[in-house]
Design an enzyme around this catalytic site. Structure first.
Site, PDB file in Angstrom:
ATOM      1  N   ARG A   1       5.676 -12.861   9.649  1.00  0.00           N
ATOM      2  CA  ARG A   1       6.278 -11.571   9.317  1.00  0.00           C
ATOM      3  C   ARG A   1       7.605 -11.437  10.046  1.00  0.00           C
ATOM      4  O   ARG A   1       7.861 -12.127  11.032  1.00  0.00           O
ATOM      5  CB  ARG A   1       5.337 -10.437   9.676  1.00  0.00           C
ATOM      6  CG  ARG A   1       5.096 -10.278  11.165  1.00  0.00           C
ATOM      7  CD  ARG A   1       3.980  -9.282  11.470  1.00  0.00           C
ATOM      8  NE  ARG A   1       4.306  -7.944  11.032  1.00  0.00           N
ATOM      9  CZ  ARG A   1       3.604  -7.267  10.106  1.00  0.00           C
ATOM     10  NH1 ARG A   1       2.565  -7.814   9.532  1.00  0.00           N
ATOM     11  NH2 ARG A   1       3.940  -6.041   9.781  1.00  0.00           N
TER      12      ARG A   1
ATOM     13  N   GLU B   1       0.873  -1.158   0.000  1.00  0.00           N
ATOM     14  CA  GLU B   1       0.000   0.000   0.000  1.00  0.00           C
ATOM     15  C   GLU B   1       0.920   1.222   0.000  1.00  0.00           C
ATOM     16  O   GLU B   1       1.798   1.328   0.862  1.00  0.00           O
ATOM     17  CB  GLU B   1      -0.882   0.010   1.253  1.00  0.00           C
ATOM     18  CG  GLU B   1      -1.819   1.189   1.236  1.00  0.00           C
ATOM     19  CD  GLU B   1      -2.769   1.229   2.432  1.00  0.00           C
ATOM     20  OE1 GLU B   1      -2.741   0.323   3.273  1.00  0.00           O
ATOM     21  OE2 GLU B   1      -3.530   2.211   2.491  1.00  0.00           O
TER      22      GLU B   1
ATOM     23  N   LYS C   1       4.066   0.609  10.029  1.00  0.00           N
ATOM     24  CA  LYS C   1       4.116   1.803   9.187  1.00  0.00           C
ATOM     25  C   LYS C   1       3.546   3.012   9.917  1.00  0.00           C
ATOM     26  O   LYS C   1       3.997   4.125   9.718  1.00  0.00           O
ATOM     27  CB  LYS C   1       3.332   1.560   7.904  1.00  0.00           C
ATOM     28  CG  LYS C   1       4.242   1.245   6.728  1.00  0.00           C
ATOM     29  CD  LYS C   1       3.500   1.437   5.429  1.00  0.00           C
ATOM     30  CE  LYS C   1       3.222   0.105   4.793  1.00  0.00           C
ATOM     31  NZ  LYS C   1       2.399   0.193   3.587  1.00  0.00           N
TER      32      LYS C   1
HETATM   33  P1  ATP Z   1      -0.223  -1.566   6.646  1.00  0.00           P
HETATM   34  O1  ATP Z   1      -1.085  -2.595   5.966  1.00  0.00           O
HETATM   35  O2  ATP Z   1      -0.472  -1.392   8.080  1.00  0.00           O
HETATM   36  O3  ATP Z   1      -0.089  -0.285   5.906  1.00  0.00           O
HETATM   37  P2  ATP Z   1       1.919  -3.333   5.940  1.00  0.00           P
HETATM   38  O4  ATP Z   1       3.283  -3.330   6.530  1.00  0.00           O
HETATM   39  O5  ATP Z   1       1.105  -4.553   5.945  1.00  0.00           O
HETATM   40  O6  ATP Z   1       1.217  -2.145   6.674  1.00  0.00           O
HETATM   41  P3  ATP Z   1       1.655  -3.312   3.084  1.00  0.00           P
HETATM   42  O7  ATP Z   1       2.046  -2.232   2.166  1.00  0.00           O
HETATM   43  O8  ATP Z   1       0.248  -3.744   3.086  1.00  0.00           O
HETATM   44  O9  ATP Z   1       2.051  -2.769   4.496  1.00  0.00           O
HETATM   45  O10 ATP Z   1       2.614  -4.550   2.909  1.00  0.00           O
HETATM   46  C1  ATP Z   1       2.931  -5.089   1.659  1.00  0.00           C
HETATM   47  C2  ATP Z   1       3.327  -6.529   1.795  1.00  0.00           C
HETATM   48  O11 ATP Z   1       4.452  -6.665   2.672  1.00  0.00           O
HETATM   49  C3  ATP Z   1       2.218  -7.355   2.390  1.00  0.00           C
HETATM   50  O12 ATP Z   1       2.084  -8.541   1.621  1.00  0.00           O
HETATM   51  C4  ATP Z   1       2.666  -7.651   3.769  1.00  0.00           C
HETATM   52  O13 ATP Z   1       2.177  -8.890   4.197  1.00  0.00           O
HETATM   53  C5  ATP Z   1       4.188  -7.636   3.653  1.00  0.00           C
HETATM   54  N1  ATP Z   1       4.799  -7.252   4.924  1.00  0.00           N
HETATM   55  C6  ATP Z   1       4.531  -6.152   5.650  1.00  0.00           C
HETATM   56  N2  ATP Z   1       5.239  -6.144   6.799  1.00  0.00           N
HETATM   57  C7  ATP Z   1       5.984  -7.274   6.804  1.00  0.00           C
HETATM   58  C8  ATP Z   1       6.929  -7.849   7.722  1.00  0.00           C
HETATM   59  N3  ATP Z   1       7.250  -7.265   8.870  1.00  0.00           N
HETATM   60  N4  ATP Z   1       7.504  -9.029   7.388  1.00  0.00           N
HETATM   61  C9  ATP Z   1       7.191  -9.628   6.227  1.00  0.00           C
HETATM   62  N5  ATP Z   1       6.319  -9.147   5.320  1.00  0.00           N
HETATM   63  C10 ATP Z   1       5.710  -7.982   5.597  1.00  0.00           C
END
Ligand code: ATP
Ligand code: MG
Length: 566
Positions: free
Chosen positions: A266, A41, A276
């Site tokens: 994760r 995102e 984030k």
């Molecule tokens: P948010 O959804 O709160 O904005 P997010 O960290 O999930 O935060 P995304 O942009 O949705 O952000 O993440 C993109 C991809 O990265 C998703 O598939 C998510 O599962 C993966 N991802 C995010 N944080 C981690 C992490 N700490 N370890 C591994 N993969 C992650």
């Protein structure tokens, strides 16, 4: 450089439960080609957790001869920005991956809208007029079922009419949403009539003001996967409970393909926050200097700090991919960085806390060119010329006026080796009025050029140095953890755990002039000190270097005790 250790991590891992599933699906003919996606995102910069997801999704596509898409999950225009879209592409490329297609969830808005009407027409979605608070209160809990909305049994016609008017912008944000009609009593809260569309009044970076309603993550995500023909939709564990919903949509919509969702643990790192929302707060409240502050766990911050992409990939590959959440020790990341830089970073000399040395028997105005090797284990890195002269700098804590027994470096009467140069002996100590040592008077032995005495006499330490005449004066930024405890926020307030000493600036360091050449960001080993790179904000008038990581203790022992600095 030996190949065996060059990317040990990258080589040895590469087998995990997701790769096993993919291999099986290819072998059984279930899929002819594997298609994955990385779906960020664009509401912030990517961090090291995303790096794990990137390496997994792009890595699998690469290893199995498949494809990986970069897809922006741009469904919430209230928080998304072009700066983030650009930085994400930049960071994925820097990590060493190239997408086979670039997509946006917003490309599918028209199709997603049509599918929402499809659900309504089949009695599987309805417009709810409850307030957000009412909806929350009626959702129930893990132990109690939810309550059905009084609007749940609207006719198909009324729902279609209201939904079309939502799209037309007739209603204010928050007054109505479109929900799937599944089961308010489900044990899985995600199935209790989840939101499909919300009214959001904000211009979208790509679709402008065309849309007044935006699909939820759950509704957009799986359907985007289906449209793109994703075979393995890999996400983090917190989405495990969303999988039944993911499949409910696939079961109830005329989608062109049937992707499957798989969840992995994760990345969590000690002393590090990867939320984030918190990272955004750190930037907005100026606890750090922007998203690429070298203390940030963002890919941009890690890069600016001097970590090469290969070291980051090595780390990700060493930690592997598991099904259960855990927290990785920050030391593991440092290990990968050191391991990589020890093999690949060229060596230079820099004195972080300089003490002047005057070589009394060296003629004034005379300089001598000496040869220094750029890497002890890699001849291809070549050699460089450094200049020796009458006045040089050594590290202040490489000298002690009254040394304890085990102190082998400079002290009155003691002889040491200057790296690539000569043996010198300390003859005298000059102090200022306050008694602080400001200069050492030494002599050198011309017979020891290159670092060996023809008579075979030994010295117990080799010191790094720089020539006072040529050295560049620089600021050195030494970083510590951004948070002072391994589990920031465990007591509730993550900001209260910020480390007030996460950056120390050493001003007046003296570095080899050679370090001002070439691109900023390239990491060097400052001998006996650690790994450093020139900061992107460094200018000839105000040189600035970042410490990427310190040296490991065992290495320091080989070359003489380091000037221990914390
Ligand atoms: P948010 O959804 O709160 O904005 P997010 O960290 O999930 O935060 P995304 O942009 O949705 O952000 O993440 C993109 C991809 O990265 C998703 O598939 C998510 O599962 C993966 N991802 C995010 N944080 C981690 C992490 N700490 N370890 C591994 N993969 C992650
Ligand atoms: Mg997310």
């Amino acid at each position: 450089m030996t190949d065996a250790t060059a990317s040990a991590g990258e080589k040895e891992a590469h087998r995990d439960f997701i790769r096993d599933i993919v291999a099986e699906d290819i072998a059984s003919g279930k899929h002819k080609i594997v298609v994955t996606r990385f779906p960020p995102e664009p509401n912030g910069y990517l961090h090291i957790g995303h790096a794990k997801s990137i390496c997994l999704n792009f890595g699998i596509a690469k290893e199995f001869g498949g494809r990986c898409h970069l897809r922006f999950d741009d469904t919430n225009p209230a928080k998304e920005e072009q700066e983030f879209i650009d930085s994400i592409q930049n960071d994925v490329r820097w990590l060493g991956f190239e997408w086979d297609a670039l997509h946006h969830a917003s490309d599918y808005f028209e199709q997603l809208y049509a599918w929402a009407e499809h659900l309504i027409s089949n009695g599987k979605a309805y417009v709810d007029d409850q307030s957000a608070d009412e909806m929350r209160a009626n959702r129930g809990t893990l132990t109690e079922p939810g309550k059905e909305s009084p609007f749940r049994n609207r006719s198909v016609e009324e729902n279609l009419d209201l939904f079309r008017r939502m799209r037309a912008g007739e209603f204010a944000p928050g007054t109505r949403i479109l929900r799937a009609k599944i089961d308010m009593a489900s044990g899985n809260i995600n199935l209790r009539d989840p939101a499909l569309y919300r009214i959001i009044d904000a211009p979208h970076p790509r679709t402008g003001t065309t849309w007044k309603i935006y699909p939820s993550y759950d509704f957009a995500h799986g359907q985007s996967d289906a449209i793109e023909g994703i075979t393995h939709s890999i996400c983090t564990l917190e989405f495990e409970d969303h999988r039944p919903l993911y499949e409910w949509f696939l079961d109830n919509l005329p989608v062109p393909a049937r992707p499957r969702q798989y969840e992995f643990a994760r990345l969590n790192l000690t002393y590090t926050v990867l939320s984030k929302r918190t990272l955004t707060k750190l930037v907005q409240e100026k606890h750090v200097n922007g998203w690429d502050d070298p203390r940030m766990p963002t890919i941009a911050g890690i890069r600016r700090r001097g970590v090469p992409a290969a070291a980051l990939r090595d780390f990700v590959s060493r930690i592997g991919v598991a099904k259960a959440n855990s927290t990785v020790d920050f030391g593991m990341l440092e290990f990968s960085i050191r391991e990589y830089l020890n093999q690949h970073a060229q060596r230079r000399m820099a004195v972080l806390d300089p003490l002047k040395v005057v070589i009394e028997n060296w003629p004034e105005g005379k300089f001598e060119d000496l040869e220094a090797v750029n890497h002890p284990n890699d001849e291809s890195a070549g050699k460089r010329t450094i200049r020796f002269g009458r006045e040089i700098y050594v590290e202040r804590d490489d000298f002690m006026e009254e040394p304890p027994k085990k102190f082998f470096r400079l002290s009155p009467g003691k002889e040491v080796r200057l790296r690539y140069a000569y043996f010198i002996t300390c003859k005298d100590v000059v102090k200022d009025a306050s008694g602080k040592v400001i200069e050492l008077r030494c002599t050198y032995d011309p017979a020891t050029k290159g670092g060996n005495a023809p008579d075979g006499r030994k010295v117990q330490a080799t010191l790094h140095w720089v020539n006072a005449h040529d050295a560049v004066t620089a600021d050195i930024r030494v970083y510590d953890h951004l948070f002072s405890r391994p589990d920031p926020g465990a007591d509730g307030d993550v900001m209260a755990d910020l480390n007030p000493n996460s950056m120390t600036v050493l001003s007046g360091a003296k570095v080899e002039p050679d370090l001002m050449k070439g691109d900023a960001g390239q990491a060097f080993q400052f001998e006996r000190q650690g790994y450093f790179c020139r900061d992107r904000e460094s200018t000839p008038d105000r040189p600035v270097f970042n410490r990427t990581v310190g040296l490991r203790d065992t290495f320091a022992k080989e070359v003489g005790k380091p000037a221990a600095k914390k």
